[in-house]
Each structure stands twice: as C-alpha cells, then as structure tokens.
Enzyme design. Structure first.
Site, PDB file in Angstrom:
ATOM      1  N   LYS A   1      86.265  20.829  41.950  1.00  0.00           N
ATOM      2  CA  LYS A   1      85.883  20.010  40.795  1.00  0.00           C
ATOM      3  C   LYS A   1      85.528  18.599  41.255  1.00  0.00           C
ATOM      4  O   LYS A   1      84.525  18.030  40.829  1.00  0.00           O
ATOM      5  CB  LYS A   1      87.020  19.972  39.762  1.00  0.00           C
ATOM      6  CG  LYS A   1      87.106  21.263  38.961  1.00  0.00           C
ATOM      7  CD  LYS A   1      88.412  21.402  38.198  1.00  0.00           C
ATOM      8  CE  LYS A   1      88.509  22.800  37.595  1.00  0.00           C
ATOM      9  NZ  LYS A   1      89.858  23.179  37.180  1.00  0.00           N
TER      10      LYS A   1
ATOM     11  N   GLN B   1      95.334  20.806  35.567  1.00  0.00           N
ATOM     12  CA  GLN B   1      95.153  22.167  36.075  1.00  0.00           C
ATOM     13  C   GLN B   1      96.308  23.054  35.614  1.00  0.00           C
ATOM     14  O   GLN B   1      97.479  22.702  35.757  1.00  0.00           O
ATOM     15  CB  GLN B   1      95.066  22.144  37.606  1.00  0.00           C
ATOM     16  CG  GLN B   1      94.766  23.488  38.240  1.00  0.00           C
ATOM     17  CD  GLN B   1      93.376  24.028  37.912  1.00  0.00           C
ATOM     18  OE1 GLN B   1      92.433  23.272  37.703  1.00  0.00           O
ATOM     19  NE2 GLN B   1      93.251  25.339  37.851  1.00  0.00           N
TER      20      GLN B   1
ATOM     21  N   ASP C   1      88.555  19.785  28.815  1.00  0.00           N
ATOM     22  CA  ASP C   1      88.902  21.201  28.924  1.00  0.00           C
ATOM     23  C   ASP C   1      88.833  21.890  27.555  1.00  0.00           C
ATOM     24  O   ASP C   1      88.862  23.111  27.478  1.00  0.00           O
ATOM     25  CB  ASP C   1      90.344  21.312  29.432  1.00  0.00           C
ATOM     26  CG  ASP C   1      90.449  22.155  30.683  1.00  0.00           C
ATOM     27  OD1 ASP C   1      89.418  22.677  31.137  1.00  0.00           O
ATOM     28  OD2 ASP C   1      91.567  22.294  31.187  1.00  0.00           O
TER      29      ASP C   1
HETATM   30  N1  GUN Z   1      93.268  27.203  35.276  1.00  0.00           N
HETATM   31  C1  GUN Z   1      92.432  28.269  35.242  1.00  0.00           C
HETATM   32  N2  GUN Z   1      91.386  28.015  34.429  1.00  0.00           N
HETATM   33  C2  GUN Z   1      91.559  26.776  33.951  1.00  0.00           C
HETATM   34  C3  GUN Z   1      90.800  25.950  33.068  1.00  0.00           C
HETATM   35  O1  GUN Z   1      89.744  26.318  32.550  1.00  0.00           O
HETATM   36  N3  GUN Z   1      91.326  24.724  32.824  1.00  0.00           N
HETATM   37  C4  GUN Z   1      92.487  24.315  33.364  1.00  0.00           C
HETATM   38  N4  GUN Z   1      92.914  23.105  33.058  1.00  0.00           N
HETATM   39  N5  GUN Z   1      93.211  25.035  34.190  1.00  0.00           N
HETATM   40  C5  GUN Z   1      92.735  26.267  34.477  1.00  0.00           C
END
Ligand code: GUN
Length: 286
Positions: free
Chosen positions: A55, A99, A122
């Site tokens: 990211k 995350q 998100d």
């Molecule tokens: N872990 C797996 N997929 C995601 C996501 O789309 N957002 C977040 N914050 N954590 C994740």
C-alpha cells in the site's frame, strides 16, 4: 462450441485506475494538496506486513504521501486509540487504514469507529456503512468498489440483471450487494445456510463469489453468458485459486476474473482512489 469467456484482467484495469488517480493527485498537488494515507499495522503477521508495505509503495508511485505506523503485537486499546486520534487531527493525513485482523485482545469495531468518517478510506466505519445503505455519498469499501469497476469493464448495464452474491461479510459480501442494488440489479445474497446454492447461482446473470473456500462454486453451475467475479484468494497445494472452478466456469461465462490477477490488484487501486477523493472532499473540491 461456444467461445470461452473473456478474461477480466484486474492487473490491467488496476493500472488504468492508478493512472487516473495519479492524474487526480497531480491536479490536487498543483493546488497545494498532497493526499496522504496513513496505514496502521499492529503485530508482525507476515501477510499483513506485505499488504501494508505494498500500500505504501503504490501510494508513492501515484504521488501521494504515505505514513506507515507499526505497533507491537501487545499494544493496548488506549495506545492504539490515541494514535487514531492523532491521525484524525493531522491535516496531512486524508486517509486512515487500520490493517485487519487486529490481535485478538483489541476491539476492532471500537478502533474502526474511532476513525474520523471523512478519513475512513476503507469504508468500514459505521457512518460509511450507513451512508452506503442510505444510498448517500460517502466512502465505500475498496474490494466492492474494485468489483464494480471490473463489472463496468464488460460494458453491461446491470439494470434488471439477476446478481447473486455468495458471501455476506462486512468487508465484501454485504457492501457489494448494496452497490449492485444501487445499479438496479436484482440482488440475491447467498451464504452457508442457503438451501439450493446451485439453483441460485444457475439463475444469475452476474455471480460475485466471496466465500473464501477453494473452488466452492462448480463451473457447471454458471449460466451460459454470465459474468463471474471471483473475490476468493485461497492457498492450496496447486497454488492460489479462487472460489470458482475457473476452467469449467470459463467455458460457460461471457466474462470471468482470474485468480490471481482479477479482483486482487483492484483493492489497493481503489484505496488510492478513495484517498484522493477524501483529500479533495476535505477541501470541498469533490
Ligand atoms: N485485511 C484484509 N483485507 C482488508 C481490507 O480491505 N482492509 C483492511 N483494513 N484490512 C484488511
């Protein structure tokens, strides 16, 4: 024999989305705004560390600022909440991503709800979820947005089409069904308790598979000419596979996403798009 289905190439579409975001970021920067994304990782889960690092790298590629926070696995709720408060207050942070999953001793719902809704890139904050349900503008979850963008690539109008979503998670299944409804599809959610899953899938013009179980949807279920979007990423002895039995499904579908290289690459691309949109909105420019 019918032609095999066309591949919806998530890598190529994600690259186009990144180019679009880079152009938007360029325009924002010209006005003195550098969109910034903060990622928060608690603990040292290797898969999560890879996602978070990707990211950050992708952010910088499109000209955004990236701030990465890694906290030890035994971080307490108060410490994590204090970091979120700090990020909420920072003018150079336009998006905050915590995350998931968080270590078990932390209350993820509480932490997500602590994020300022306008920075919830998100799309998981209860305010974002409520705005989606109400059909009002707001930040939408990234993977569902990626699914919709791939559907757009087919050029099909979803109005009146039967869309079957297999899976009801907060991250994918529920929100993607609402986005399909927004486009006037006739939406059916299926899940582990659905009685005749094969029958439901067999009637679908659009199938969204978000179960998380390798090849749980036999290709023979797919209605000829359907569009199949496979959100599953399952590690097996034969490598990464989706939730759909790809080879057989491809013979029947008009369009289908591969795994890997379908929905996967779209998620980060849509996260960047959300961050640029959040930065623009905070300046009242959206
Ligand atoms: N872990 C797996 N997929 C995601 C996501 O789309 N957002 C977040 N914050 N954590 C994740």
């Amino acid at each position: 024999m019918a032609e095999a289905g066309r591949i919806l190439d998530g890598k190529a579409v994600a690259a186009r989305v990144r180019d679009e975001v880079a152009a938007e970021v360029g325009a924002l920067r010209a006005r003195g705004i550098v969109p910034g994304l903060a990622t928060v990782l608690v603990g040292d889960d290797p898969a999560s560390a890879v996602y978070v690092r990707n990211k950050g790298i992708t952010c910088e590629k499109v000209g955004m600022a990236s701030f990465s926070f890694t906290l030890p696995a035994d971080t307490g709720q108060e410490r994590l909440a204090a970091l979120i408060d700090e990020l909420n207050a920072r003018p150079d942070v336009h998006g905050i991503l915590v995350q998931l999953p968080l270590p078990r001793h932390l209350d993820a719902n509480h932490i997500i709800a602590r994020i300022a809704p306008e920075k919830d890139v998100d799309g998981l904050h209860p305010v974002s979820q409520g705005l989606l349900l109400a059909g009002r503008p707001g930040l939408r979850p990234c993977t569902p947005l990626g699914v919709m963008r791939l559907l757009d690539e087919t050029g099909r109008d979803l109005t009146g089409l039967r869309a079957v979503v297999v899976g009801r998670s907060l991250l994918v299944g529920k929100p993607v069904g609402l986005l399909l409804l927004e486009r006037n599809a006739t939406v059916t959610w299926c899940h582990s308790r659905t009685r005749d899953l094969g029958g439901e899938v067999g009637r679908a013009d659009v199938v969204i598979a978000a179960i998380g179980k390798a090849r749980a949807i036999p290709g023979a279920w797919i209605k000829p000419g359907a569009v199949v979007i496979d959100v599953g990423i399952n590690r097996t002895d034969c490598g990464l596979v989706g939730d759909v039995e790809f080879d057989v499904a491809r013979e029947r579908a008009a369009w289908i996403t591969p795994v890997p290289g379908g929905v996967g690459p779209m998620t980060i691309a849509m996260l960047l798009a959300n961050t640029a949109a959040a930065a623009a909105r905070m300046r009242g420019e959206s």
